[in-house]
Write a protein that holds these residues in place. Sequence first.
Motif, short mmCIF file in Angstrom:
data_model
loop_
_atom_site.label_atom_id
_atom_site.label_comp_id
_atom_site.label_asym_id
_atom_site.label_seq_id
_atom_site.Cartn_x
_atom_site.Cartn_y
_atom_site.Cartn_z
N ASP A 59 0.84 -1.20 0.00
CA ASP A 59 0.00 0.00 0.00
C ASP A 59 0.88 1.26 0.00
O ASP A 59 1.90 1.30 0.67
CB ASP A 59 -0.88 0.00 1.25
CG ASP A 59 -1.75 1.23 1.31
OD1 ASP A 59 -2.62 1.38 0.46
OD2 ASP A 59 -1.52 2.06 2.21
N GLY A 60 0.48 2.22 -0.81
CA GLY A 60 1.24 3.46 -0.89
C GLY A 60 2.45 3.35 -1.79
O GLY A 60 3.41 4.11 -1.67
N ASN A 93 -6.16 14.73 1.44
CA ASN A 93 -5.46 15.27 0.28
C ASN A 93 -6.20 16.53 -0.16
O ASN A 93 -7.21 16.46 -0.86
CB ASN A 93 -5.43 14.24 -0.85
CG ASN A 93 -4.65 14.75 -2.07
OD1 ASN A 93 -4.48 15.96 -2.24
ND2 ASN A 93 -4.18 13.84 -2.91
N TRP A 106 -0.33 14.69 5.44
CA TRP A 106 -0.77 13.83 4.34
C TRP A 106 0.45 13.09 3.80
O TRP A 106 1.31 13.69 3.17
CB TRP A 106 -1.49 14.58 3.24
CG TRP A 106 -2.12 13.63 2.25
CD1 TRP A 106 -1.73 13.40 0.95
CD2 TRP A 106 -3.20 12.73 2.49
NE1 TRP A 106 -2.51 12.43 0.37
CE2 TRP A 106 -3.43 12.00 1.30
CE3 TRP A 106 -4.02 12.46 3.60
CZ2 TRP A 106 -4.43 11.03 1.19
CZ3 TRP A 106 -5.01 11.50 3.49
CH2 TRP A 106 -5.22 10.80 2.29
N ALA A 113 0.18 10.18 2.00
CA ALA A 113 -0.22 9.43 0.80
C ALA A 113 0.14 7.95 0.95
O ALA A 113 0.43 7.26 -0.03
CB ALA A 113 0.42 9.99 -0.47
N SER A 114 0.12 7.48 2.19
CA SER A 114 0.32 6.07 2.49
C SER A 114 -0.57 5.75 3.69
O SER A 114 -0.25 6.14 4.82
CB SER A 114 1.79 5.81 2.80
OG SER A 114 2.03 4.43 2.88
N MET A 115 -1.67 5.07 3.44
CA MET A 115 -2.68 4.87 4.49
C MET A 115 -2.09 4.22 5.73
O MET A 115 -2.42 4.58 6.86
CB MET A 115 -3.83 4.04 3.95
CG MET A 115 -5.03 3.96 4.89
SD MET A 115 -6.28 2.88 4.18
CE MET A 115 -7.69 3.29 5.22
N PHE A 144 -8.38 10.72 9.68
CA PHE A 144 -7.95 10.51 8.28
C PHE A 144 -9.21 10.47 7.41
O PHE A 144 -10.19 9.78 7.76
CB PHE A 144 -7.20 9.18 8.18
CG PHE A 144 -6.99 8.65 6.79
CD1 PHE A 144 -7.95 7.84 6.18
CD2 PHE A 144 -5.84 8.94 6.09
CE1 PHE A 144 -7.75 7.35 4.89
CE2 PHE A 144 -5.63 8.45 4.80
CZ PHE A 144 -6.59 7.65 4.20
N TYR A 179 -10.47 9.97 3.33
CA TYR A 179 -10.44 9.87 1.88
C TYR A 179 -11.90 9.82 1.47
O TYR A 179 -12.47 8.74 1.31
CB TYR A 179 -9.63 8.70 1.34
CG TYR A 179 -8.98 9.09 0.02
CD1 TYR A 179 -9.77 9.32 -1.12
CD2 TYR A 179 -7.64 9.35 -0.08
CE1 TYR A 179 -9.22 9.75 -2.30
CE2 TYR A 179 -7.06 9.78 -1.28
CZ TYR A 179 -7.86 10.00 -2.37
OH TYR A 179 -7.31 10.43 -3.55
N LYS A 221 -11.59 6.40 -3.14
CA LYS A 221 -10.42 5.74 -3.74
C LYS A 221 -10.11 4.42 -3.07
O LYS A 221 -9.66 3.48 -3.74
CB LYS A 221 -9.19 6.66 -3.64
CG LYS A 221 -7.94 5.99 -4.17
CD LYS A 221 -6.72 6.85 -4.13
CE LYS A 221 -5.52 6.12 -4.76
NZ LYS A 221 -4.29 6.93 -4.68
N LEU A 222 -10.37 4.33 -1.77
CA LEU A 222 -9.87 3.17 -1.02
C LEU A 222 -10.80 1.97 -1.15
O LEU A 222 -12.02 2.12 -1.22
CB LEU A 222 -9.68 3.56 0.45
CG LEU A 222 -8.72 4.74 0.64
CD1 LEU A 222 -8.62 5.13 2.10
CD2 LEU A 222 -7.35 4.44 0.06
N GLU A 277 -8.36 -2.69 2.33
CA GLU A 277 -7.85 -1.45 2.92
C GLU A 277 -8.81 -0.98 4.02
O GLU A 277 -8.44 -0.96 5.20
CB GLU A 277 -7.70 -0.36 1.84
CG GLU A 277 -6.56 -0.63 0.87
CD GLU A 277 -6.48 0.37 -0.28
OE1 GLU A 277 -7.53 0.80 -0.78
OE2 GLU A 277 -5.35 0.72 -0.70
#
Length: 334
Positions: A117-118, A208, A242, A244-246, A260, A262, A274-275, A280
Amino acid sequence: MTKHVTLTQFIIEQQRELPGVSGAFTSLLNDVVTACKKISNLVNRGNLIGVLGSADSQNVQGEVQKKLDIITNDIMVDALNWTGHLAGMASEEIDDIISIPSQYPKGKYLALFDPLDGSSNIDVNLAVGTIFSILRCCEGVEPALEDFLRKGSEQVCAGFVLYGPSTMMVLTTGQGVNGFTLDQAIGEFILTHPNMTIPNDTNEFAINMSNQRFWEPPVQRYIEECLQGTEGLRKKDFNMRWVASMVAEVYRILTRGGVFLYPFDLRDPSRAGKLRIMYEANPMAFIIEQAGGACSTGRERILDIKPKGLHQRVPVILGSKNEVERIVGYHQEG
Ligand code: P6P
């Protein structure tokens, strides 16, 4: 000298407390751990062994695959398919469910994972991770897609490994959340963060911001209030992160709180966000709730959702309970 508890010892002692545990689960978890140790080693040596960069291919999500996306997926599949503990697997990188080769026995568990992930961070040396979810199924039977499409509340285990300055594993089997640090010298994960719990309140949000124009009004409202700081309704200043890696965001929230998001994205309502729910959102939701936090789409609890597809996407809002509940409240107000 302090006696260090290894992950293996921790799992065996925790499982010993559970009725009717056969040891298969313990063995499965150790196989997942072995795969993640191999991934940690590859991620750490990336530039030295030529495994970084793009693979010039796309995955089922239509995302450009990194070489390590494919390599780490193969590591997970090869580490688990022979064990006799799984009836099947699912991966972010593979369109359909992954069958167990006929020469191996089928077990009573299903493993679902995002192997790296990420991964867009891998070429710029930022944290990435592996996320996994374990479901129970009928032993010895070839599972159908429907056997995978279970609510997140049915998970028996969820975890992630964060390949950061330290390689950390975070794990729940429904009895709280525990964190382990990989001691590279002996190749063992050591219990360093017992009983991780998330503060109910926070002043740190992760989103984001470049997608702001695509958010729905409740999320616009929440973030605007955070940005107004002491001059606004919240009467306190907020910080933003942020990565960009959950996995990195969730680990930070487990250690110091935060929220967090998204969220639902107006660009493509069919995608919702997105997720992906199966490998995830669901595993992270299980971990976050077990640590005393909350995880919602904004309209419903993630763990209550009946998935419709293996790669279904959902909006994700998770972290400190009071912040998530505030955002859910804004969705209810419309
Ligand atoms: P964006 C990584 O690709 C990921 O799935 C999550 O780990 C991360 O939180 C998110 O996407 C980052 O998305 O749009 O900021 O690149």
